[in-house]
Write a protein that holds these residues in place. Structure first.
Motif, PDB file in Angstrom:
ATOM      1  N   UNK A   1      52.406 111.982  -3.002  1.00  0.00           N
ATOM      2  CA  UNK A   1      51.787 113.399  -3.110  1.00  0.00           C
ATOM      3  C   UNK A   1      50.803 113.557  -1.752  1.00  0.00           C
ATOM      4  N   UNK A   2      50.848 114.757  -1.248  1.00  0.00           N
ATOM      5  CA  UNK A   2      49.942 115.105  -0.207  1.00  0.00           C
ATOM      6  C   UNK A   2      49.239 116.400  -0.379  1.00  0.00           C
ATOM      7  N   UNK A   3      49.099 116.892   1.117  1.00  0.00           N
ATOM      8  CA  UNK A   3      48.027 117.940   1.034  1.00  0.00           C
ATOM      9  C   UNK A   3      48.798 119.253   0.626  1.00  0.00           C
ATOM     10  N   UNK A   4      50.113 119.193   0.672  1.00  0.00           N
ATOM     11  CA  UNK A   4      50.773 120.208   0.063  1.00  0.00           C
ATOM     12  C   UNK A   4      51.564 120.292  -1.229  1.00  0.00           C
ATOM     13  N   UNK A   5      51.116 119.100  -2.173  1.00  0.00           N
ATOM     14  CA  UNK A   5      51.793 118.718  -3.388  1.00  0.00           C
ATOM     15  C   UNK A   5      52.858 117.503  -2.779  1.00  0.00           C
ATOM     16  N   UNK A   6      54.273 117.741  -3.267  1.00  0.00           N
ATOM     17  CA  UNK A   6      55.116 116.916  -3.105  1.00  0.00           C
ATOM     18  C   UNK A   6      55.364 116.582  -1.540  1.00  0.00           C
ATOM     19  N   UNK A   7      54.959 115.358  -0.854  1.00  0.00           N
ATOM     20  CA  UNK A   7      55.279 115.041   0.134  1.00  0.00           C
ATOM     21  C   UNK A   7      56.530 114.368   0.554  1.00  0.00           C
ATOM     22  N   UNK A   8      57.153 113.604  -0.663  1.00  0.00           N
ATOM     23  CA  UNK A   8      58.463 112.895  -0.447  1.00  0.00           C
ATOM     24  C   UNK A   8      58.828 112.382  -1.806  1.00  0.00           C
ATOM     25  N   UNK A   9      60.010 113.117  -2.272  1.00  0.00           N
ATOM     26  CA  UNK A   9      60.671 112.569  -3.569  1.00  0.00           C
ATOM     27  C   UNK A   9      61.350 111.246  -3.348  1.00  0.00           C
ATOM     28  N   UNK A  10      60.936 110.064  -3.844  1.00  0.00           N
ATOM     29  CA  UNK A  10      61.292 108.917  -3.397  1.00  0.00           C
ATOM     30  C   UNK A  10      62.564 108.464  -4.455  1.00  0.00           C
ATOM     31  N   UNK A  11      63.321 107.525  -3.888  1.00  0.00           N
ATOM     32  CA  UNK A  11      64.767 107.185  -4.489  1.00  0.00           C
ATOM     33  C   UNK A  11      64.419 106.301  -5.642  1.00  0.00           C
ATOM     34  N   UNK A  12      65.413 105.981  -6.375  1.00  0.00           N
ATOM     35  CA  UNK A  12      65.569 105.311  -7.530  1.00  0.00           C
ATOM     36  C   UNK A  12      65.402 103.770  -7.344  1.00  0.00           C
ATOM     37  N   UNK A  13      65.803 103.237  -6.223  1.00  0.00           N
ATOM     38  CA  UNK A  13      65.671 101.872  -5.752  1.00  0.00           C
ATOM     39  C   UNK A  13      66.739 101.251  -6.490  1.00  0.00           C
ATOM     40  N   UNK A  14      66.937  99.710  -6.533  1.00  0.00           N
ATOM     41  CA  UNK A  14      68.052  99.188  -7.226  1.00  0.00           C
ATOM     42  C   UNK A  14      67.876  99.105  -8.477  1.00  0.00           C
TER      43      UNK A  14
END
Ligand code: NAI
Ligand code: OAA
Length: 341
Positions: A298-311
């Motif tokens: 989360x950042x100044x504009x809301x979602x900054x990055x959608x992170x992946x699922x990982x292993x």
């Protein structure tokens, strides 16, 4: 009507001794709760009143907000509280809002699925989102109303129609799934619950809730049977509460806690605090589904990055494939409703 605005609840907390924190360094932030007089709305309003990042707290419902707002406003914390009731005060409740939290709508009774709430809650969410588009189009929206798997796509469609959709600002609140996964894991693994982290991905209903216990920390040597039991308990956590309440609604207190954690994360992100990561149901490209819950920065504009699922473990990979058809049809149902109505 402005004249009937609940004047008695406009109270700025004025500490008579030194402040416990410096409000000067904290930006002003308005938070609006829609459905503030409900089972979730009341404790959530209390928790948001305790949050020092909030400077203005607007409590809206179709009824009951004068009492809730008067009550909450007496707490000697930073925010100014105002109660708003009925359609003609919705705009005032929303104007200037940075974060809008929506726990408005009907809860489940035993024997119902979250999707059984669609017929009533879809319309409520749609009309509230139309008002958001009009009065605070740049606000971050935290959707709690069920079925979240469909209400978030409904909100997106309403915002698109109004020409203000920003996918970075729309969140389905799935924090309660994480809260439950952490509690259940800590109990089974016999580790300090305060140190536990477990990502929960997918959506927010039954099998669409996919806790990733293979990524849980601190690590514990749990058997496959234990993992399966923990997964099932997390997926059925809402139903466990609905059954225990025996007709008197669904999770309210734990949901208020979870909603307050998520709103706090959004506020921290807006204020530029680095590395704020929570799971949430957002517009996503990490699977083929247009909306999906996963870790989000989360950042100044809301979602900054959608992170992946990982292993993922084989069991989790299987769970991921199993959840897709149900989640897909819930998304499509929401989109279709918003397009037709
Ligand atoms: N995302 C999640 O993890 C969870 C979601 N929920 C959902 O949250 C929703 C609310 O649950 P509760 O607070 O227990 O229900 P509740 O019935 O106690 O409260 C709902 C409130 O919404 C208000 N409301 C109805 N229509 C409205 C409108 N048009 N505008 C503003 N307010 C309106 C009602 O007056 C009531 O005060 C339900 O849909 C429930 O399924 C519940 C628990 C967890
Ligand atoms: O189960 C319900 O109906 C309410 C809910 O979403 C939850 O508790 O996770």
């Amino acid at each position: 009507m402005r004249s009937s605005l609940l004047r008695s609840v406009k109270t700025l907390a004025r500490p008579t001794t030194a402040r416990a924190y410096s409000v000067d360094s904290v930006p002003s932030r308005k938070v609006t709760v829609l459905g503030a007089a409900g089972g979730i709305g009341q404790p959530l309003s209390l928790l948001m009143k305790l949050n020092p990042l909030v400077s203005q707290l607007a409590l809206y419902d179709i009824g009951g907000t004068p009492g809730v707002a008067a009550d909450v406003s007496h707490i000697n914390s930073r925010s100014e509280v105002a109660g708003y009731m009925g359609d003609d005060q919705l705009g005032l409740a929303l104007e200037g809002s940075d974060v809008v939290i929506i726990p408005a709508g009907v809860p489940r009774k035993p024997g119902m699925t979250r999707d059984d709430l669609f017929n009533i809650n879809a319309g409520i969410v749609k009309s509230l989102c139309s008002a958001i588009a009009k009065y605070c189009p740049h606000a971050i929206v935290n959707m709690i109303s069920n079925p979240v798997n469909s209400t978030v796509p409904i909100a997106a469609e309403v915002f698109k129609k109004a020409g203000i959709y920003d996918e970075k600002k729309l969140f389905g609140v799935t924090t309660l799934d994480v809260v439950r996964a952490k509690s259940f894991y800590a109990g089974k693994a016999n580790v300090n619950v305060a140190e536990v982290n477990v990502p929960v991905v997918g959506g927010h209903a039954g099998v669409t809730i996919l806790p990733l216990f293979s990524q849980a920390t601190p690590k514990a040597n749990l058997s496959q049977d234990d993992i399966q039991a923990l997964t099932k308990r997390t997926q059925d956590g809402g139903t466990e509460v609905v059954e225990a309440k025996a007709g008197k609604g669904s999770a309210t207190l734990s949901m208020a806690y979870a909603g307050a954690i998520f709103a706090d994360a959004c506020l921290k992100g807006l204020n530029g605090v680095p590395d704020v990561v929570e799971c949430s149901y957002v517009q996503s490209t990490i699977t083929e589904l247009p909306f999906f819950a996963s870790k989000v920065r989360l950042g100044k504009n809301g979602v900054e990055e959608v992170l992946g699922l990982g292993p993922l473990s084989d069991y989790e990979k299987e769970g991921l494939e199993k959840l897709k058809p149900e989640l897909k049809s819930s998304i499509e149902k929401g989109i279709e409703f918003a397009k037709k109505n």
